[in-house]
Motif scaffolding. Structure first.
Motif, PDB file in Angstrom:
ATOM      1  N   LEU A  68       6.965  -3.944   1.475  1.00  0.00           N
ATOM      2  CA  LEU A  68       5.884  -3.710   0.588  1.00  0.00           C
ATOM      3  C   LEU A  68       6.409  -4.254  -0.659  1.00  0.00           C
ATOM      4  O   LEU A  68       6.934  -3.422  -1.619  1.00  0.00           O
ATOM      5  CB  LEU A  68       5.789  -2.125   0.924  1.00  0.00           C
ATOM      6  N   ASP A  69       5.602  -5.541  -1.251  1.00  0.00           N
ATOM      7  CA  ASP A  69       6.166  -6.203  -2.359  1.00  0.00           C
ATOM      8  C   ASP A  69       5.470  -5.805  -3.451  1.00  0.00           C
ATOM      9  O   ASP A  69       5.710  -6.504  -4.610  1.00  0.00           O
ATOM     10  CB  ASP A  69       6.133  -7.692  -1.887  1.00  0.00           C
ATOM     11  N   HIS A  70       4.781  -4.715  -3.651  1.00  0.00           N
ATOM     12  CA  HIS A  70       4.235  -4.378  -5.148  1.00  0.00           C
ATOM     13  C   HIS A  70       4.010  -2.997  -5.156  1.00  0.00           C
ATOM     14  O   HIS A  70       3.992  -2.282  -4.208  1.00  0.00           O
ATOM     15  CB  HIS A  70       2.680  -5.156  -5.127  1.00  0.00           C
ATOM     16  N   VAL A  71       3.678  -2.595  -6.470  1.00  0.00           N
ATOM     17  CA  VAL A  71       3.222  -1.154  -6.670  1.00  0.00           C
ATOM     18  C   VAL A  71       2.262  -1.290  -7.457  1.00  0.00           C
ATOM     19  O   VAL A  71       2.463  -2.016  -8.868  1.00  0.00           O
ATOM     20  CB  VAL A  71       4.525  -0.415  -7.050  1.00  0.00           C
ATOM     21  N   ASN A  72       1.247  -0.570  -7.702  1.00  0.00           N
ATOM     22  CA  ASN A  72       0.224  -0.449  -8.590  1.00  0.00           C
ATOM     23  C   ASN A  72       0.571   0.325  -9.624  1.00  0.00           C
ATOM     24  O   ASN A  72       0.895   1.525  -9.446  1.00  0.00           O
ATOM     25  CB  ASN A  72      -1.230  -0.179  -7.925  1.00  0.00           C
ATOM     26  N   VAL A  73       0.197  -0.037 -11.134  1.00  0.00           N
ATOM     27  CA  VAL A  73       0.501   0.903 -12.105  1.00  0.00           C
ATOM     28  C   VAL A  73      -1.082   0.945 -12.855  1.00  0.00           C
ATOM     29  O   VAL A  73      -1.695  -0.207 -12.884  1.00  0.00           O
ATOM     30  CB  VAL A  73       1.669   0.435 -13.004  1.00  0.00           C
ATOM     31  N   TYR A  74      -1.066   1.919 -13.649  1.00  0.00           N
ATOM     32  CA  TYR A  74      -2.318   1.998 -14.319  1.00  0.00           C
ATOM     33  C   TYR A  74      -2.264   2.289 -15.946  1.00  0.00           C
ATOM     34  O   TYR A  74      -1.240   2.925 -16.196  1.00  0.00           O
ATOM     35  CB  TYR A  74      -3.487   3.079 -13.764  1.00  0.00           C
ATOM     36  N   ALA A  75      -2.875   1.967 -16.820  1.00  0.00           N
ATOM     37  CA  ALA A  75      -3.159   2.227 -18.115  1.00  0.00           C
ATOM     38  C   ALA A  75      -4.300   2.743 -18.645  1.00  0.00           C
ATOM     39  O   ALA A  75      -5.460   2.501 -18.068  1.00  0.00           O
ATOM     40  CB  ALA A  75      -2.691   0.982 -19.091  1.00  0.00           C
ATOM     41  N   LEU A  76      -4.156   4.176 -19.160  1.00  0.00           N
ATOM     42  CA  LEU A  76      -5.373   4.855 -19.560  1.00  0.00           C
ATOM     43  C   LEU A  76      -5.319   4.527 -21.148  1.00  0.00           C
ATOM     44  O   LEU A  76      -4.370   5.087 -21.666  1.00  0.00           O
ATOM     45  CB  LEU A  76      -5.238   6.148 -19.332  1.00  0.00           C
ATOM     46  N   LEU A  95     -13.783   6.282  -6.359  1.00  0.00           N
ATOM     47  CA  LEU A  95     -13.182   5.118  -6.577  1.00  0.00           C
ATOM     48  C   LEU A  95     -11.414   5.441  -6.700  1.00  0.00           C
ATOM     49  O   LEU A  95     -11.100   5.999  -7.722  1.00  0.00           O
ATOM     50  CB  LEU A  95     -13.415   4.097  -7.573  1.00  0.00           C
ATOM     51  N   VAL A  96     -10.778   5.284  -5.545  1.00  0.00           N
ATOM     52  CA  VAL A  96      -9.387   5.879  -5.754  1.00  0.00           C
ATOM     53  C   VAL A  96      -8.465   4.492  -6.021  1.00  0.00           C
ATOM     54  O   VAL A  96      -8.603   3.466  -5.624  1.00  0.00           O
ATOM     55  CB  VAL A  96      -8.946   6.242  -4.343  1.00  0.00           C
ATOM     56  N   LEU A  97      -7.801   4.841  -7.062  1.00  0.00           N
ATOM     57  CA  LEU A  97      -6.572   3.977  -7.589  1.00  0.00           C
ATOM     58  C   LEU A  97      -5.298   4.343  -6.973  1.00  0.00           C
ATOM     59  O   LEU A  97      -4.822   5.287  -7.207  1.00  0.00           O
ATOM     60  CB  LEU A  97      -6.695   4.199  -9.142  1.00  0.00           C
ATOM     61  N   SER A  98      -5.040   3.512  -6.103  1.00  0.00           N
ATOM     62  CA  SER A  98      -3.847   4.021  -5.191  1.00  0.00           C
ATOM     63  C   SER A  98      -2.509   3.562  -5.864  1.00  0.00           C
ATOM     64  O   SER A  98      -2.602   2.328  -6.431  1.00  0.00           O
ATOM     65  CB  SER A  98      -4.254   3.462  -3.766  1.00  0.00           C
ATOM     66  N   GLY A  99      -1.508   3.912  -4.983  1.00  0.00           N
ATOM     67  CA  GLY A  99      -0.016   3.174  -5.454  1.00  0.00           C
ATOM     68  C   GLY A  99       0.028   1.802  -5.014  1.00  0.00           C
ATOM     69  O   GLY A  99       0.982   1.091  -5.556  1.00  0.00           O
ATOM     70  N   HIS A 100      -0.483   1.496  -3.991  1.00  0.00           N
ATOM     71  CA  HIS A 100      -0.165   0.323  -3.275  1.00  0.00           C
ATOM     72  C   HIS A 100      -1.575   0.020  -2.600  1.00  0.00           C
ATOM     73  O   HIS A 100      -2.557   0.685  -2.516  1.00  0.00           O
ATOM     74  CB  HIS A 100       0.775   0.290  -2.087  1.00  0.00           C
ATOM     75  N   LYS A 101      -1.583  -1.600  -2.259  1.00  0.00           N
ATOM     76  CA  LYS A 101      -2.861  -2.131  -1.876  1.00  0.00           C
ATOM     77  C   LYS A 101      -3.908  -2.092  -3.019  1.00  0.00           C
ATOM     78  O   LYS A 101      -3.857  -2.361  -4.023  1.00  0.00           O
ATOM     79  CB  LYS A 101      -3.175  -1.633  -0.514  1.00  0.00           C
ATOM     80  N   LEU A 102      -5.338  -2.077  -2.261  1.00  0.00           N
ATOM     81  CA  LEU A 102      -6.467  -2.177  -3.339  1.00  0.00           C
ATOM     82  C   LEU A 102      -7.386  -0.742  -3.631  1.00  0.00           C
ATOM     83  O   LEU A 102      -7.235   0.325  -2.886  1.00  0.00           O
ATOM     84  CB  LEU A 102      -7.375  -3.167  -2.713  1.00  0.00           C
ATOM     85  N   PRO A 103      -7.744  -0.949  -4.920  1.00  0.00           N
ATOM     86  CA  PRO A 103      -8.587   0.388  -4.953  1.00  0.00           C
ATOM     87  C   PRO A 103      -9.556   0.499  -4.082  1.00  0.00           C
ATOM     88  O   PRO A 103     -10.148  -0.751  -3.602  1.00  0.00           O
ATOM     89  CB  PRO A 103      -9.054   0.106  -6.578  1.00  0.00           C
ATOM     90  N   PHE A 104     -10.125   1.552  -3.536  1.00  0.00           N
ATOM     91  CA  PHE A 104     -10.969   1.908  -2.579  1.00  0.00           C
ATOM     92  C   PHE A 104     -12.189   2.900  -2.525  1.00  0.00           C
ATOM     93  O   PHE A 104     -11.756   3.868  -3.448  1.00  0.00           O
ATOM     94  CB  PHE A 104     -10.364   1.799  -1.277  1.00  0.00           C
ATOM     95  N   THR A 105     -13.238   2.957  -2.035  1.00  0.00           N
ATOM     96  CA  THR A 105     -14.030   3.849  -1.843  1.00  0.00           C
ATOM     97  C   THR A 105     -14.105   4.394  -0.306  1.00  0.00           C
ATOM     98  O   THR A 105     -13.469   3.690   0.465  1.00  0.00           O
ATOM     99  CB  THR A 105     -15.573   3.598  -2.422  1.00  0.00           C
ATOM    100  N   GLY A 106     -14.735   5.477  -0.063  1.00  0.00           N
ATOM    101  CA  GLY A 106     -14.755   5.948   1.254  1.00  0.00           C
ATOM    102  C   GLY A 106     -13.691   6.750   1.397  1.00  0.00           C
ATOM    103  O   GLY A 106     -12.925   6.866   2.516  1.00  0.00           O
ATOM    104  N   LEU A 107     -13.325   7.772   0.569  1.00  0.00           N
ATOM    105  CA  LEU A 107     -12.202   8.516   0.463  1.00  0.00           C
ATOM    106  C   LEU A 107     -12.295   9.584   1.652  1.00  0.00           C
ATOM    107  O   LEU A 107     -11.261   9.976   2.557  1.00  0.00           O
ATOM    108  CB  LEU A 107     -12.027   9.319  -0.836  1.00  0.00           C
ATOM    109  N   PRO A 108     -13.476  10.415   1.974  1.00  0.00           N
ATOM    110  CA  PRO A 108     -13.676  11.186   3.166  1.00  0.00           C
ATOM    111  C   PRO A 108     -13.206  10.562   4.343  1.00  0.00           C
ATOM    112  O   PRO A 108     -12.471  11.163   5.212  1.00  0.00           O
ATOM    113  CB  PRO A 108     -14.957  11.601   3.193  1.00  0.00           C
ATOM    114  N   THR A 109     -13.589   9.199   4.868  1.00  0.00           N
ATOM    115  CA  THR A 109     -13.045   8.463   5.966  1.00  0.00           C
ATOM    116  C   THR A 109     -11.715   8.235   5.854  1.00  0.00           C
ATOM    117  O   THR A 109     -10.945   8.513   6.977  1.00  0.00           O
ATOM    118  CB  THR A 109     -13.893   7.201   6.164  1.00  0.00           C
ATOM    119  N   ARG A 110     -11.102   8.120   4.803  1.00  0.00           N
ATOM    120  CA  ARG A 110      -9.770   7.390   4.684  1.00  0.00           C
ATOM    121  C   ARG A 110      -8.950   8.815   4.949  1.00  0.00           C
ATOM    122  O   ARG A 110      -7.852   8.697   5.689  1.00  0.00           O
ATOM    123  CB  ARG A 110      -9.446   6.847   3.292  1.00  0.00           C
TER     124      ARG A 110
END
Length: 352
Positions: A40-48, A255-270
């Motif tokens: 798992l070759d990356h981690v997402n980070v965010y700046a506010l 809109l979920v800003l996750s620790g890995h992979k891509l931001p996504f919608t559809g959180l109830p399904t996930r």
């Protein structure tokens, strides 16, 4: 499992940022990505954007490459303004690795849950030249391959200190039900469990953003591992309970800003998928526990792929996690062989 009331998981931002750049997610919210030296070759980070400075959520591991990338990010997308606060979602090295560096070198304040801080600082200080006796017993208890056990027993194990910078004293506790201000928004703090105890997630009161860390991932499930620190832990119970609890707050438009992979919608399904995934794993385990098996005996049915040496320990600790759940919920019994391995067998009829 998706039903007629839940929409599909979608990815509004299909292209991740380059290592020295950022993607603007919303006003005052930037998405960045740091490399990891693993599958798992990356981690997402965010700046506010907090005006005079920035709040950074998660940090990547401590390495010369990560530090250089952060310097480029601070000079570039962050516009030369300081990082004044670091929020760490949980204690794993790819998320907390440079928190101490931001504190010591940049004067940032660290905010995280108390459990995350205690575990991160304890593990960072606990450096070992060889696996601890308790770790060896844990591996034996899982039925680790004897050749691999003999090899690993004489090697320096992974230490948190390898990828987590020294952490000075001092942090701000984030607890369930807190409300914090960051990036021009108020955020509800909600804690998860299973992958990491008291994992911080943030839910904006002012827009549709959710910062999910590894508690809310779009296309992979995080490891639910049991370690020698707490050998009868039941991370699967914690995971299922926290997913169900968080699902009561989940909306389709989040809109979920996750620790890995891509931001996504559809959180109830996930969230439903994340719950179903582990119920399926437990059902597959019960089906083969008609005869006694160790945790490592269960790899083929749990993972349905070949497990190599690099991922063996992660597979081991998650297999123990699922078997512990069956034992602690009364669906399986266990006893110890002469070689120290724990054997598990289901209780009751053919498909108990």
């Amino acid at each position: 499992m998706m039903d007629g009331t839940r929409g599909p998981v979608r990815y509004p931002f299909p292209d991740p940022p380059a290592p020295d750049s950022a993607v603007r997610i919303a006003e005052g919210v930037l998405w960045m990505r740091l490399p990891l030296p693993m599958a798992l070759d990356h981690v997402n980070v965010y700046a506010l954007d907090d005006g005079a400075g920035w709040t950074v959520v998660d940090t990547g591991i401590a390495s010369s490459r990560s530090r250089a990338l952060w310097r480029a990010l601070m000079a570039g997308p962050l516009g030369g303004r300081p990082v004044t606060r670091v929020i760490v979602t949980h204690h794993h090295p790819d998320h907390v690795g440079l928190a101490g560096w931001f504190q010591s070198e940049h004067g940032a304040e660290l905010w995280t849950s108390r459990v995350a801080w205690l575990f991160a600082r304890m593990l960072q200080l606990d450096e070992q030249d060889r696996p601890a006796p308790e770790t060896l017993a844990h591996w034996r208890g899982a039925g680790m391959d004897p050749a691999l056990f003999a090899e690993r027993a004489t090697q320096r194990p992974f230490n948190f200190a390898d990828t987590v910078a020294p952490m000075p004293l001092g942090f701000r506790d984030m607890a369930e039900g807190d409300v914090i201000r960051a990036g021009g928004r108020d955020w509800d703090v909600r804690l998860g469990d299973g992958h990491a105890r008291d994992h911080v997630t943030l839910w904006s009161r002012d827009c549709n953003l959710v910062i999910g860390g590894d508690q809310l991932l779009p296309s992979i499930s995080p490891n639910l591992g049991v370690y020698a620190t707490e050998p009868l832990n039941d991370p699967v119970a914690g995971w299922l309970q926290s997913c169900a609890r968080l699902a009561t707050h989940a909306r389709e438009d989040h809109l979920v800003l996750s620790g890995h992979k891509l931001p996504f919608t559809g959180l109830p399904t996930r969230l439903a998928q994340l719950i179903d995934n582990h119920h399926g794993a437990l059902d597959r385990l019960i089906a083969i526990l008609d005869r006694p098996r160790t945790a490592c005996d269960c790899f083929p049915v749990l993972y349905r792929r070949e497990i190599g040496p690099a991922e063996y320990v992660l597979a081991l600790v998650e297999a123990v996690g699922h078997l512990n759940h069956l034992f602690l919920t009364g669906r399986a019994r266990r006893w110890q062989r002469e070689d120290g391995a724990w054997l598990f067998q289901r209780i009751g009829g053919p498909q108990a």
